[in-house]
Design a protein around this motif. Structure first.
Motif, PDB file in Angstrom:
ATOM      1  N   ASP A  13     -31.782  -2.837  24.370  1.00 42.59           N
ATOM      2  CA  ASP A  13     -33.192  -2.601  24.647  1.00 42.59           C
ATOM      3  C   ASP A  13     -33.744  -1.642  23.590  1.00 42.59           C
ATOM      4  O   ASP A  13     -33.305  -0.492  23.494  1.00 42.59           O
ATOM      5  CB  ASP A  13     -33.337  -2.008  26.050  1.00 42.59           C
ATOM      6  N   LEU A  14     -34.705  -2.104  22.810  1.00 46.61           N
ATOM      7  CA  LEU A  14     -35.266  -1.276  21.748  1.00 46.61           C
ATOM      8  C   LEU A  14     -35.932  -0.021  22.288  1.00 46.61           C
ATOM      9  O   LEU A  14     -36.069   0.975  21.566  1.00 46.61           O
ATOM     10  CB  LEU A  14     -36.252  -2.073  20.898  1.00 46.61           C
ATOM     11  N   ASN A  15     -36.341  -0.043  23.553  1.00 43.76           N
ATOM     12  CA  ASN A  15     -36.967   1.137  24.148  1.00 43.76           C
ATOM     13  C   ASN A  15     -35.978   2.273  24.377  1.00 43.76           C
ATOM     14  O   ASN A  15     -36.381   3.402  24.673  1.00 43.76           O
ATOM     15  CB  ASN A  15     -37.639   0.761  25.466  1.00 43.76           C
ATOM     16  N   ARG A  16     -34.701   1.980  24.281  1.00 43.69           N
ATOM     17  CA  ARG A  16     -33.692   3.023  24.439  1.00 43.69           C
ATOM     18  C   ARG A  16     -33.538   3.885  23.183  1.00 43.69           C
ATOM     19  O   ARG A  16     -32.957   4.958  23.238  1.00 43.69           O
ATOM     20  CB  ARG A  16     -32.333   2.404  24.777  1.00 43.69           C
ATOM     21  N   ILE A  17     -34.032   3.378  22.058  1.00 40.38           N
ATOM     22  CA  ILE A  17     -33.848   4.102  20.798  1.00 40.38           C
ATOM     23  C   ILE A  17     -34.790   5.303  20.760  1.00 40.38           C
ATOM     24  O   ILE A  17     -36.005   5.165  20.866  1.00 40.38           O
ATOM     25  CB  ILE A  17     -34.102   3.179  19.591  1.00 40.38           C
ATOM     26  N   ARG A  18     -34.211   6.474  20.589  1.00 42.04           N
ATOM     27  CA  ARG A  18     -34.987   7.708  20.595  1.00 42.04           C
ATOM     28  C   ARG A  18     -35.368   8.190  19.207  1.00 42.04           C
ATOM     29  O   ARG A  18     -36.379   8.861  19.027  1.00 42.04           O
ATOM     30  CB  ARG A  18     -34.196   8.808  21.307  1.00 42.04           C
ATOM     31  N   ALA A  19     -34.525   7.882  18.216  1.00 44.59           N
ATOM     32  CA  ALA A  19     -34.771   8.423  16.880  1.00 44.59           C
ATOM     33  C   ALA A  19     -33.928   7.683  15.852  1.00 44.59           C
ATOM     34  O   ALA A  19     -32.966   6.985  16.194  1.00 44.59           O
ATOM     35  CB  ALA A  19     -34.447   9.920  16.838  1.00 44.59           C
ATOM     36  N   VAL A  20     -34.310   7.866  14.594  1.00 48.40           N
ATOM     37  CA  VAL A  20     -33.542   7.340  13.468  1.00 48.40           C
ATOM     38  C   VAL A  20     -33.061   8.520  12.631  1.00 48.40           C
ATOM     39  O   VAL A  20     -33.859   9.397  12.262  1.00 48.40           O
ATOM     40  CB  VAL A  20     -34.383   6.404  12.587  1.00 48.40           C
ATOM     41  N   PHE A  21     -31.775   8.549  12.343  1.00 51.50           N
ATOM     42  CA  PHE A  21     -31.189   9.585  11.492  1.00 51.50           C
ATOM     43  C   PHE A  21     -30.836   8.956  10.144  1.00 51.50           C
ATOM     44  O   PHE A  21     -30.063   7.997  10.083  1.00 51.50           O
ATOM     45  CB  PHE A  21     -29.950  10.187  12.153  1.00 51.50           C
ATOM     46  N   ILE A  22     -31.410   9.510   9.092  1.00 51.73           N
ATOM     47  CA  ILE A  22     -31.253   8.946   7.752  1.00 51.73           C
ATOM     48  C   ILE A  22     -30.220   9.739   6.951  1.00 51.73           C
ATOM     49  O   ILE A  22     -30.259  10.972   6.919  1.00 51.73           O
ATOM     50  CB  ILE A  22     -32.612   8.946   7.011  1.00 51.73           C
ATOM     51  N   THR A  23     -29.296   9.016   6.306  1.00 53.14           N
ATOM     52  CA  THR A  23     -28.280   9.678   5.492  1.00 53.14           C
ATOM     53  C   THR A  23     -28.807  10.053   4.114  1.00 53.14           C
ATOM     54  O   THR A  23     -28.497  11.132   3.605  1.00 53.14           O
ATOM     55  CB  THR A  23     -27.035   8.799   5.330  1.00 53.14           C
ATOM     56  N   HIS A  24     -29.586   9.165   3.505  1.00 56.68           N
ATOM     57  CA  HIS A  24     -30.194   9.461   2.201  1.00 56.68           C
ATOM     58  C   HIS A  24     -31.250   8.410   1.899  1.00 56.68           C
ATOM     59  O   HIS A  24     -31.417   7.449   2.658  1.00 56.68           O
ATOM     60  CB  HIS A  24     -29.147   9.543   1.087  1.00 56.68           C
ATOM     61  N   GLU A  25     -31.963   8.606   0.808  1.00 62.19           N
ATOM     62  CA  GLU A  25     -33.188   7.849   0.561  1.00 62.19           C
ATOM     63  C   GLU A  25     -32.993   6.544  -0.206  1.00 62.19           C
ATOM     64  O   GLU A  25     -33.976   5.853  -0.509  1.00 62.19           O
ATOM     65  CB  GLU A  25     -34.189   8.727  -0.196  1.00 62.19           C
ATOM     66  N   HIS A  26     -31.780   6.141  -0.546  1.00 59.71           N
ATOM     67  CA  HIS A  26     -31.593   4.892  -1.281  1.00 59.71           C
ATOM     68  C   HIS A  26     -32.037   3.704  -0.421  1.00 59.71           C
ATOM     69  O   HIS A  26     -31.900   3.716   0.804  1.00 59.71           O
ATOM     70  CB  HIS A  26     -30.137   4.743  -1.718  1.00 59.71           C
ATOM     71  N   SER A  27     -32.554   2.671  -1.083  1.00 63.58           N
ATOM     72  CA  SER A  27     -33.241   1.593  -0.385  1.00 63.58           C
ATOM     73  C   SER A  27     -32.379   0.863   0.632  1.00 63.58           C
ATOM     74  O   SER A  27     -32.893   0.389   1.652  1.00 63.58           O
ATOM     75  CB  SER A  27     -33.805   0.586  -1.399  1.00 63.58           C
ATOM     76  N   ASP A  28     -31.072   0.758   0.391  1.00 68.22           N
ATOM     77  CA  ASP A  28     -30.225   0.024   1.334  1.00 68.22           C
ATOM     78  C   ASP A  28     -29.988   0.795   2.631  1.00 68.22           C
ATOM     79  O   ASP A  28     -29.318   0.295   3.539  1.00 68.22           O
ATOM     80  CB  ASP A  28     -28.895  -0.373   0.692  1.00 68.22           C
ATOM     81  N   HIS A  29     -30.573   1.990   2.725  1.00 71.36           N
ATOM     82  CA  HIS A  29     -30.455   2.791   3.950  1.00 71.36           C
ATOM     83  C   HIS A  29     -31.802   3.055   4.620  1.00 71.36           C
ATOM     84  O   HIS A  29     -31.829   3.509   5.768  1.00 71.36           O
ATOM     85  CB  HIS A  29     -29.768   4.123   3.646  1.00 71.36           C
ATOM     86  N   ILE A  30     -32.912   2.742   3.928  1.00 72.59           N
ATOM     87  CA  ILE A  30     -34.222   3.083   4.502  1.00 72.59           C
ATOM     88  C   ILE A  30     -35.261   1.969   4.364  1.00 72.59           C
ATOM     89  O   ILE A  30     -36.428   2.181   4.709  1.00 72.59           O
ATOM     90  CB  ILE A  30     -34.787   4.383   3.867  1.00 72.59           C
ATOM     91  N   SER A  31     -34.872   0.776   3.907  1.00 64.28           N
ATOM     92  CA  SER A  31     -35.878  -0.245   3.593  1.00 64.28           C
ATOM     93  C   SER A  31     -36.712  -0.672   4.795  1.00 64.28           C
ATOM     94  O   SER A  31     -37.857  -1.100   4.638  1.00 64.28           O
ATOM     95  CB  SER A  31     -35.211  -1.464   2.944  1.00 64.28           C
ATOM     96  N   ALA A  32     -36.159  -0.570   6.012  1.00 62.40           N
ATOM     97  CA  ALA A  32     -36.933  -0.933   7.208  1.00 62.40           C
ATOM     98  C   ALA A  32     -37.621   0.257   7.846  1.00 62.40           C
ATOM     99  O   ALA A  32     -38.388   0.092   8.806  1.00 62.40           O
ATOM    100  CB  ALA A  32     -36.010  -1.601   8.235  1.00 62.40           C
TER     101      ALA A  32
END
Length: 263
Positions: free
Chosen positions: A46-65
């Motif tokens: 359930d997408l409503n369960r997601i509380r937050a996104v934790f990002i490791t770094h800014e390279h595109s393969d980790h933040i493109s969405a």
């Protein structure tokens, strides 16, 4: 008990879902928003369960969405100060997205405590994450690092589950078609872990109590899943550890299809 679902892994995109007591977080948000949504729904999350996104770094393969996904679902985004500054400066998140600092002392979020630790990579201020849930289970994510520093090893030691980079086979990389400067980058202390380096630390981790290992961020051009797995298994066997008794080991597919769900 916590549930870990790898969604995507590799140079084309990275994302993991971790849930505890009905609340979930994403570690990274690669690929695109539609693919992330589809991957979650295929796993009946359930997408409503997601509380937050934790990002490791800014390279595109980790933040493109990230820009679309975080805004669409009104999610808080956590990142180190250096990574957060890059996300803002390059317009990688929308102005209305709540961007918070991933404090090295840890962030309390419902039944989870999420603590970043520094990695060695060619980015602004990259990190891995150590997550402890209310039942005492510990999970760590360590990809995109050229070396295992003492800080990384400390964060991983004693974890129940570790997602660990096994990016490339050195021989395949050296003999492959990448430009010389890219090969140097990957092999450097600020590049990516090889199969051999991954296998070495994996054996040490199992020796300290880790029971589940997920080999991640494999290179499509410079690695083969069977080779990454065989390299790790050989090192673990040489250390006297038996698969299925002392540990479980899986390779995370690039597409995220048919990957194990760990409870």
């Amino acid at each position: 008990m916590p549930k870990l679902c790898p969604l995507f892994s590799g140079s084309s995109g990275n994302s993991y879902y971790l849930e505890s007591a009905g609340s979930g977080i994403l570690i990274d948000c690669g690929r695109n928003a539609k693919q992330i949504e589809l991957a979650l729904r295929e796993r009946e999350i359930d997408l409503n369960r997601i509380r937050a996104v934790f990002i490791t770094h800014e390279h595109s393969d980790h933040i493109s969405a990230l820009k679309v996904f975080a805004s669409r679902y009104k999610l808080r985004v956590y990142a180190t100060e250096g990574t957060g500054a890059e996300l803002r400066a390059k317009g990688l998140i929308k102005d209305d997205t709540v961007l918070l600092s991933a404090d090295y002392k840890g962030v309390e979020l419902d039944s989870m405590r999420i603590t970043p630790f520094p990695i060695s990579h060619d980015c602004a201020e990259g990190c891995g994450y150590f997550v402890e849930t209310q039942d005492g289970r510990r999970t760590a994510f360590a990809t995109d690092t050229g070396i295992i520093t003492p800080e990384i090893k400390k964060a991983l030691t004693g974890c129940d589950t570790v997602v660990l980079e096994s990016n490339h086979d050195v021989g395949m990389l050296q003999c492959g078609g990448y430009p010389y400067i890219l090969k140097r980058r990957i092999l450097s202390d600020r590049g990516h872990l090889s199969n051999e380096e991954c296998a070495r630390i994996a054996a040490q981790l199992v020796g300290t109590g880790t029971t589940r290992l997920l080999l991640a961020h494999l290179s499509r051009e410079n690695n083969i899943p069977e080779l990454a797995e065989k390299t790790a298994l050989c090192e673990l066997q040489c250390s006297g550890m038996k698969k299925g008794i002392d540990y479980l080991l899986s390779v995370v597919p690039e597409t995220g299809q048919a990957v194990p769900v760990i409870y």
